[in-house]
Every structure is written in structure tokens, then in C-alpha cells.
Design an enzyme around this catalytic site. Structure first.
Site, PDB file in Angstrom:
ATOM      1  N   ASN A  87      41.737  40.176  49.708  1.00 24.46           N
ATOM      2  CA  ASN A  87      42.341  41.430  49.269  1.00 24.46           C
ATOM      3  C   ASN A  87      41.276  42.472  48.931  1.00 24.46           C
ATOM      4  O   ASN A  87      40.306  42.174  48.233  1.00 24.46           O
ATOM      5  CB  ASN A  87      43.250  41.191  48.063  1.00 24.46           C
ATOM      6  CG  ASN A  87      44.357  40.200  48.383  1.00 24.46           C
ATOM      7  OD1 ASN A  87      44.410  39.106  47.835  1.00 24.46           O
ATOM      8  ND2 ASN A  87      45.236  40.561  49.297  1.00 24.46           N
ATOM      9  N   ASP A 121      50.470  33.777  44.901  1.00 22.86           N
ATOM     10  CA  ASP A 121      51.847  34.140  44.557  1.00 22.86           C
ATOM     11  C   ASP A 121      52.756  34.241  45.769  1.00 22.86           C
ATOM     12  O   ASP A 121      53.960  34.467  45.628  1.00 22.86           O
ATOM     13  CB  ASP A 121      51.878  35.447  43.768  1.00 22.86           C
ATOM     14  CG  ASP A 121      51.305  36.635  44.539  1.00 22.86           C
ATOM     15  OD1 ASP A 121      50.769  36.429  45.652  1.00 22.86           O
ATOM     16  OD2 ASP A 121      51.386  37.766  44.021  1.00 22.86           O
ATOM     17  N   GLY A 122      52.194  34.082  46.976  1.00 23.38           N
ATOM     18  CA  GLY A 122      52.989  34.200  48.188  1.00 23.38           C
ATOM     19  C   GLY A 122      53.069  35.606  48.734  1.00 23.38           C
ATOM     20  O   GLY A 122      53.522  35.808  49.864  1.00 23.38           O
ATOM     21  N   ASP A 136      45.561  37.391  38.438  1.00 23.37           N
ATOM     22  CA  ASP A 136      45.425  38.851  38.605  1.00 23.37           C
ATOM     23  C   ASP A 136      46.715  39.546  38.162  1.00 23.37           C
ATOM     24  O   ASP A 136      47.121  40.554  38.728  1.00 23.37           O
ATOM     25  CB  ASP A 136      45.079  39.210  40.049  1.00 23.37           C
ATOM     26  CG  ASP A 136      44.621  40.664  40.214  1.00 23.37           C
ATOM     27  OD1 ASP A 136      44.306  41.310  39.199  1.00 23.37           O
ATOM     28  OD2 ASP A 136      44.607  41.150  41.362  1.00 23.37           O
TER      29      ASP A 136
END
Length: 378
Positions: free
Chosen positions: A216, A245-246, A270
Site C-alpha cells: 500500500n 482486513d481483506g 493500521d
């Protein structure tokens, strides 16, 4: 205290039937046939004992944010986290003005020096302000600045050295000197960066040893341009953190990443203030965040942190095919090791703090122990 008849994920992260003897706030021994006389005995038959979880990247939860600048905000986060098996954490700051970061650091220091009920504060993760404006993600652009070691040293010394991680984009002007000097004080992490493979590897040579939310806000991995992700794959000096988290990373990519990197991976939440609360409008780093079906985004659709927690992520990983032992290691020992706290926390081992989570066969939390005391009962 004596925990008997549990399946214990031991210091080597192997499951075995053992007992755990606790004296004061420490694990005294892990083995069999300890005398019960004079002990508070917990019969953990049918339960699995795992280390307390350690979140080294978390902005907020339960309506509060580490950057709010109040001690009570961090204490509220701590109480929320302990109920979910997170026994230690690093409140994480955003890209903000120096005085706001200094205030957040001061509040975290107060929580460390005068702990109350809740997860233990191990220090602070500074995510910004030394990031790339073009890869700022949910960081507020007006506060982004070039790496400034003198500023960082003021912040570090002003809080008594409780910064455990600091983020930098290694391609930015002045980054080399910043990395060389800051890495003498605490681990330095690559994040929110336009760096290519060579620039990332150069940053590692300068002293970067961590990668904040791998995949990310950084250059991805392709067969001709391996990017920051490829540089992390290619360099065992660097420990990557990932959000499970998917939303941030597809489960198939997570499975591949765990096969490639194994014990190097640390899982982080996060999370932002909406974690644990209903969908709606919230704030992160001075910007409005909209949460829909648990996914937190800025108005333009940029993902803005998460609403998850390490306990949920551990269960996610197991459901996606990651071995239980590996999933637990990634939310306990590896993050503790990243910030130099693995001598105190992160595994069930004689001499370490007695931070233990007892899980049932469905991975439900039955008890959470911190410092040898039962703090949560399911």
C-alpha cells in the site's frame, strides 16, 4: 498462578500440551507436573494458550485517535484493545505539524510512565511527515515535508526516546542523511514512497529495516519493475508489515506473501478511530473518512486506515489458509522483535511478561491475561 491442561503455542511456536507457571507478572516456567498447592489454578482443558498480541501500527479505535493530543484518547484505545487480546501496542501518529506530533508523543509517554487498565504502550510509531506527496495516501498533503533529522531529534529527545519506528520515503531530498542518523536512534521504515527497486535497496543500505503496510502506497511488483515490494522480497534485512482486513490486500496475495516471506511478516491493524464502531463519517489526520461496510476511505476513494484489529486479522488469516502457528507469530513475536521488545513480550517463554490469550476451539477469546492477571473473561 498455574494454567493447566492447555495446548500451548510455545516459544518455538509449536503446539504442545503443557502447563504455564506464573509468578508475579512473569512466566516462571513452561512444562509439566508443577505442584498446585498454594496456586490459583486455571484449568484450560480444551483451550489454546497463545501470546498476547502486539500492534505496532495503530492510529485509533473506539472513537479515539492517538493524535488527538490527550492521554485519555490513548487510554481508551488501550482498554478497547485489551478486550481483543492486544496486550501491547504502539500508538501511531499521522503527518501533522511538529507541535501536534510532540503533544501525541507526550501523551504516550505519560501512558507508559503511569499505566492504567488496558494494553501496554510500548512506544510510538511516527508515520510521517517525511513522506512523498505523490504517495501520501490518507496523510494530509499540507503537512508533508522533506526528511528533517534535526526536527526528528527534537521530537525524539523531547519524549525521552519513546519513538519505536519512524517512516521515510527514501527517494526524497535529504533522505540518505536522515536514514543514516535516525537509524541510530530507532528503526526506520520505508513507506508512502515513489521509490523504485534500486532506490528502495539504496534506502536499505542506508539503514532502513522495516516496511510500513507493504503493497500500500508504494510501487508494486512486476516482472520488469520489481518496485519497493520486490526490493522487500529480495532483502532479508527488512521486515514488512501487512494489513489483513481483506480490503488492503487480496487473500490470494496474502497467501503468496506468507509463502515467500514466512517469519519476516508482521501483521498490523493500521486502524483508525472507527474501529469497533458502526459505519459513518469519522476523521483521520485532519481529513474526513467515510466508513461503509467496514471499509474506511477518503472522499476520493483512497483507503484511509482500517477498522480491524489483530485478533480479527489472525482469524482472517487462518480462514484464508495461513497456518495457525504462523498467523499467531505474525501478530505477537514478529512485531515485538521489530521494535526491540521481544525480550519482554511476544511469546510464551520463561522470563517474559505473562501476557497470554486463551482461545477456544473456534478461536473465541475465553481469557486475556496481562502481567499475570486475568483482565478479560469471555
Amino acid at each position: 498462578m498455574l494454567i493447566k491442561n492447555a495446548m500451548v503455542l510455545d516459544e518455538n511456536f509449536q503446539l504442545c500440551r503443557k502447563d504455564i507457571l506464573i509468578e508475579g507478572d512473569r512466566i516462571a516456567a513452561v512444562g509439566l507436573d508443577f505442584p498446585e498447592e498454594g496456586q490459583q489454578v486455571i484449568d484450560a482443558a480444551g483451550l489454546t494458550a497463545v501470546p498476547g498480541f502486539v500492534d505496532i501500527h495503530i492510529h485509533g479505535c473506539d472513537g479515539e485517535d492517538a493524535s488527538n493530543g490527550t492521554v485519555e484518547s490513548i487510554r481508551t484505545m488501550a482498554r478497547f484493545l485489551l478486550k481483543r487480546g492486544v496486550t501491547s501496542f504502539c500508538p501511531t501518529t499521522m503527518t501533522l505539524p511538529e507541535e501536534m506530533i510532540a503533544q501525541a508523543l507526550s501523551c504516550a509517554k505519560e501512558c507508559m510512565e503511569n499505566p492504567e487498565d488496558g494494553a501496554r504502550v510500548l512506544g510510538v510509531h511516527m508515520e510521517g511527515p517525511y513522506v512523498s506527496i505523490k504517495k501520501k495516501g490518507a496523510q494530509k498533503g499540507e503537512y508533508v515535508q522533506k526528511p528533517d533529522f534535526e526536527q526528528f531529534r527534537r521530537l525524539y529527545e523531547g519524549c525521552g526516546g519513546i519513538v519505536r519506528l519512524v517512516v521515510v520515503a527514501p527517494e526524497t531530498e535529504g533522505a540518505d542523511d536522515f536514514i543514516r542518523q535516525a537509524s541510530q536512534l530507532c528503526p526506520v521504515s520505508i513507506a508512502h514512497t515513489e521509490a523504485d527497486y534500486d532506490q528502495a535497496k539504496h534506502g536499505f543500505d542506508m539503514g532502513i529495516t522495516h516496511a510500513t503496510h507493504l503493497y500500500n502506497a508504494m510501487s508494486g511488483f512486476t516482472h520488469r519493475a520489481p518496485g519497493v515490494v520486490g526490493a522487500v522480497f529480495d532483502d532479508e534485512r527488512v521486515t514488512p508489515e501487512i494489513i489483513c482486513d481483506g480490503f488492503h490486500i487480496h487473500p490470494a496475495v496474502l497467501r503468496t506473501t506468507f509463502r515467500l516471506l514466512g517469519e519476516r511478516i508482521t501483521v498490523v491493524s493500521d486502524s483508525m478511530s472507527a474501529a469497533g464502531l458502526a459505519d459513518g463519517e469519522y476523521e483521520l489526520g485532519g481529513q474526513p473518512v467515510f466508513v461503509r461496510d467496514g471499509k474506511a476511505c477518503l472522499k476520493d476513494g483512497t483507503i484511509a486506515g482500517s477498522t480491524t484489529n489483530l485478533y480479527q486479522e489472525m482469524k482472517n488469516l487462518v480462514s484464508w489458509g495461513i497456518p495457525f502457528e504462523q498467523a499467531v507469530r505474525s501478530v505477537s513475536l514478529v512485531p515485538a522483535r521489530c521494535i526491540g521488545e521481544d525480550h519482554r513480550v511476544g511469546s510464551i517463554c520463561a522470563g517474559k511478561l505473562a501476557d497470554i490469550v486463551l482461545l477456544d476451539s473456534e478461536l473465541g477469546i475465553q481469557k486475556v491475561l496481562q502481567n499475570g492477571k486475568i483482565c478479560v473473561e469471555g
